[in-house]
Design a protein around this motif. Structure first.
Motif, mmCIF file in Angstrom:
data_model
loop_
_atom_site.group_PDB
_atom_site.id
_atom_site.type_symbol
_atom_site.label_atom_id
_atom_site.label_comp_id
_atom_site.label_asym_id
_atom_site.label_seq_id
_atom_site.Cartn_x
_atom_site.Cartn_y
_atom_site.Cartn_z
ATOM 1 N N GLY A 119 23.912 15.442 -3.138
ATOM 2 C CA GLY A 119 25.327 15.513 -2.802
ATOM 3 C C GLY A 119 26.195 14.518 -3.544
ATOM 4 O O GLY A 119 27.411 14.463 -3.330
ATOM 5 N N GLY A 120 25.595 13.703 -4.389
ATOM 6 C CA GLY A 120 26.371 12.770 -5.183
ATOM 7 C C GLY A 120 26.546 11.398 -4.574
ATOM 8 O O GLY A 120 27.437 10.634 -4.978
ATOM 9 N N VAL A 121 25.705 11.047 -3.607
ATOM 10 C CA VAL A 121 25.727 9.708 -3.020
ATOM 11 C C VAL A 121 24.449 8.975 -3.440
ATOM 12 O O VAL A 121 23.347 9.475 -3.223
ATOM 13 C CB VAL A 121 25.840 9.774 -1.483
ATOM 14 N N SER A 122 24.607 7.819 -4.037
ATOM 15 C CA SER A 122 23.451 7.043 -4.483
ATOM 16 C C SER A 122 22.807 6.325 -3.303
ATOM 17 O O SER A 122 23.446 6.072 -2.283
ATOM 18 C CB SER A 122 23.876 6.037 -5.549
ATOM 19 N N VAL A 123 21.532 5.987 -3.465
ATOM 20 C CA VAL A 123 20.729 5.495 -2.340
ATOM 21 C C VAL A 123 20.092 4.141 -2.649
ATOM 22 O O VAL A 123 19.488 3.955 -3.706
ATOM 23 C CB VAL A 123 19.616 6.512 -1.997
ATOM 24 N N ILE A 124 20.254 3.212 -1.709
ATOM 25 C CA ILE A 124 19.421 2.006 -1.681
ATOM 26 C C ILE A 124 18.272 2.353 -0.752
ATOM 27 O O ILE A 124 18.429 2.392 0.469
ATOM 28 C CB ILE A 124 20.218 0.791 -1.164
ATOM 29 N N TRP A 125 17.128 2.658 -1.343
ATOM 30 C CA TRP A 125 15.971 3.171 -0.597
ATOM 31 C C TRP A 125 15.008 2.026 -0.290
ATOM 32 O O TRP A 125 14.574 1.321 -1.199
ATOM 33 C CB TRP A 125 15.275 4.261 -1.407
ATOM 34 N N CYS A 126 14.726 1.835 0.986
ATOM 35 C CA CYS A 126 13.952 0.669 1.426
ATOM 36 C C CYS A 126 12.488 1.010 1.715
ATOM 37 O O CYS A 126 12.166 2.092 2.214
ATOM 38 C CB CYS A 126 14.566 0.078 2.691
ATOM 39 N N CYS A 127 11.636 0.060 1.420
ATOM 40 C CA CYS A 127 10.216 0.188 1.728
ATOM 41 C C CYS A 127 9.677 -1.187 2.098
ATOM 42 O O CYS A 127 10.315 -2.213 1.837
ATOM 43 C CB CYS A 127 9.440 0.756 0.538
ATOM 44 N N GLY A 128 8.509 -1.221 2.711
ATOM 45 C CA GLY A 128 7.921 -2.511 3.056
ATOM 46 C C GLY A 128 6.889 -2.399 4.154
ATOM 47 O O GLY A 128 6.798 -1.382 4.842
ATOM 48 N N GLU A 129 6.128 -3.475 4.314
ATOM 49 C CA GLU A 129 4.986 -3.473 5.229
ATOM 50 C C GLU A 129 5.204 -4.410 6.406
ATOM 51 O O GLU A 129 6.017 -5.343 6.327
ATOM 52 C CB GLU A 129 3.715 -3.872 4.467
ATOM 53 N N SER A 130 4.473 -4.162 7.470
ATOM 54 C CA SER A 130 4.505 -5.047 8.636
ATOM 55 C C SER A 130 3.608 -6.255 8.395
ATOM 56 O O SER A 130 2.822 -6.298 7.431
ATOM 57 C CB SER A 130 4.021 -4.297 9.880
ATOM 58 N N LEU A 131 3.681 -7.234 9.290
ATOM 59 C CA LEU A 131 2.823 -8.407 9.182
ATOM 60 C C LEU A 131 1.355 -8.005 9.289
ATOM 61 O O LEU A 131 0.510 -8.510 8.538
ATOM 62 C CB LEU A 131 3.172 -9.428 10.270
ATOM 63 N N GLU A 132 1.049 -7.092 10.210
ATOM 64 C CA GLU A 132 -0.337 -6.635 10.389
ATOM 65 C C GLU A 132 -0.856 -5.979 9.115
ATOM 66 O O GLU A 132 -2.011 -6.202 8.709
ATOM 67 C CB GLU A 132 -0.420 -5.660 11.572
ATOM 68 N N GLU A 133 -0.011 -5.167 8.485
ATOM 69 C CA GLU A 133 -0.415 -4.498 7.245
ATOM 70 C C GLU A 133 -0.576 -5.504 6.112
ATOM 71 O O GLU A 133 -1.513 -5.393 5.301
ATOM 72 C CB GLU A 133 0.621 -3.425 6.894
ATOM 73 N N ARG A 134 0.299 -6.505 6.062
ATOM 74 C CA ARG A 134 0.169 -7.557 5.054
ATOM 75 C C ARG A 134 -1.146 -8.309 5.228
ATOM 76 O O ARG A 134 -1.889 -8.535 4.281
ATOM 77 C CB ARG A 134 1.375 -8.503 5.145
ATOM 78 N N GLU A 135 -1.456 -8.691 6.479
ATOM 79 C CA GLU A 135 -2.665 -9.472 6.735
ATOM 80 C C GLU A 135 -3.935 -8.655 6.521
ATOM 81 O O GLU A 135 -4.992 -9.222 6.246
ATOM 82 C CB GLU A 135 -2.616 -10.031 8.154
ATOM 83 N N ALA A 136 -3.803 -7.332 6.633
ATOM 84 C CA ALA A 136 -4.961 -6.459 6.400
ATOM 85 C C ALA A 136 -5.117 -6.085 4.924
ATOM 86 O O ALA A 136 -6.021 -5.321 4.564
ATOM 87 C CB ALA A 136 -4.823 -5.187 7.238
ATOM 88 N N GLY A 137 -4.250 -6.634 4.078
ATOM 89 C CA GLY A 137 -4.336 -6.351 2.644
ATOM 90 C C GLY A 137 -3.858 -4.961 2.264
ATOM 91 O O GLY A 137 -4.249 -4.424 1.221
ATOM 92 N N LYS A 138 -2.984 -4.382 3.091
ATOM 93 C CA LYS A 138 -2.550 -2.995 2.871
ATOM 94 C C LYS A 138 -1.134 -2.882 2.320
ATOM 95 O O LYS A 138 -0.559 -1.795 2.300
ATOM 96 C CB LYS A 138 -2.646 -2.211 4.189
ATOM 97 N N THR A 139 -0.562 -3.983 1.868
ATOM 98 C CA THR A 139 0.830 -3.969 1.409
ATOM 99 C C THR A 139 1.079 -2.897 0.369
ATOM 100 O O THR A 139 1.970 -2.048 0.524
ATOM 101 C CB THR A 139 1.225 -5.344 0.848
ATOM 102 N N VAL A 140 0.328 -2.908 -0.703
ATOM 103 C CA VAL A 140 0.554 -1.956 -1.793
ATOM 104 C C VAL A 140 0.274 -0.531 -1.324
ATOM 105 O O VAL A 140 1.015 0.404 -1.668
ATOM 106 C CB VAL A 140 -0.309 -2.323 -3.023
ATOM 107 N N GLU A 141 -0.755 -0.355 -0.512
ATOM 108 C CA GLU A 141 -1.078 0.969 0.021
ATOM 109 C C GLU A 141 0.096 1.545 0.820
ATOM 110 O O GLU A 141 0.451 2.720 0.670
ATOM 111 C CB GLU A 141 -2.312 0.879 0.920
ATOM 112 N N VAL A 142 0.702 0.732 1.657
ATOM 113 C CA VAL A 142 1.831 1.178 2.483
ATOM 114 C C VAL A 142 3.021 1.534 1.608
ATOM 115 O O VAL A 142 3.642 2.597 1.770
ATOM 116 C CB VAL A 142 2.217 0.089 3.498
#
Length: 250
Positions: A119-142
């Motif tokens: 529709g012609g609207v640009s997007v700031i698209w967000c991503c990221g992991e929780s603390l549990e996912e970070r501590e489990a080594g899953k950051t990149v996977e998420v």
């Protein structure tokens, strides 16, 4: 190629007419780096106010959300055409607070992203992991899972209308911040994924922002990293130090 530095300010559910006017006045009067693209996202109630008050070249307004339907019986939602009617051409999508508090899935965020860019609207698209996912080594996977959902919906050409914001959930509003090395590692992984799954040009040209308790003290060190192309700022965007963050790449 050189990617233009980008700083977004997400006001979240904060602000009044008076405070929004004050923030915008501060930006209008500030000496801002002309090589930085700036977008502020006030609450929906104040989009028109912010748009009307802004006179500074290079500063735009974004919504904090948009729906993936053109119009109709969708109480409380905002359409792409309504944003454009206000001369608002950006939206934030997939912020962790909407993913976690409002249970928006990767697929819902991807659908909204596709609808916005179409529709012609640009997007700031967000991503990221929780603390549990970070501590489990899953950051990149998420993060790769979140990226894959969007890539399944949008074309390679659509990525020119998307800015990625990596926001580790554990560092949003907590005062904690990823180390410069942690942030750069994830940004590099995102760019590597884009190169392998979308294309060289998209990987080289897409701007990847860091978000997660960015402030006037840590922004300069983060800005020096080769894969960090700017910031999506929360609480600090409501304060005078937002100008320092905008100018952190000088």
């Amino acid at each position: 190629m050189a990617r233009k530095f980008f700083v977004g300010g997400n006001f979240k559910m904060n602000g009044t007419k008076e405070s929004i006017k004050s923030i915008v006045k501060g930006l209008n009067e500030a000496q801002l780096d002309s090589n930085v693209e700036v977008v502020i996202a006030p609450p929906a109630l104040y989009l028109q106010l912010a748009r009307d008050e802004l006179t500074k070249a290079g500063v735009e307004v974004a919504a904090q959300n948009v729906y993936d339907k053109p119009n109709g019986a969708y109480t409380g939602e905002i359409s792409v055409s309504q944003l454009k009617d206000l001369d608002v051409h950006w939206t934030i999508l997939g912020h962790s607070e909407r993913r976690t508090l409002l249970k928006e899935t990767d697929e819902v965020v991807a659908s909204k992203t596709k609808f916005a860019v179409d529709g012609g609207v640009s997007v700031i698209w967000c991503c990221g992991e929780s603390l549990e996912e970070r501590e489990a080594g899953k950051t990149v996977e998420v993060v790769e899972r979140q990226l894959a959902a969007v890539a399944a919906k949008v074309s390679a050409g659509d990525w020119s209308k998307i800015v990625i914001a990596y926001e580790p959930i554990w560092a949003i509003g907590t005062g904690k911040v990823a180390t410069v090395q942690q942030a750069q590692e994830v940004h590099e992984a995102i760019r590597k994924w884009l190169r392998a799954n979308v294309g060289e040009a998209v990987a080289d040209e897409t701007r990847i922002l860091y978000g997660g308790s960015v402030n006037g003290k840590n922004c300069k060190d983060l800005a020096k990293e080769k894969d960090i192309d700017g910031f999506l700022v929360g609480g600090a965007s409501l304060k005078p130090e937002f100008v320092d963050i905008i100018n952190s790449n000088l």
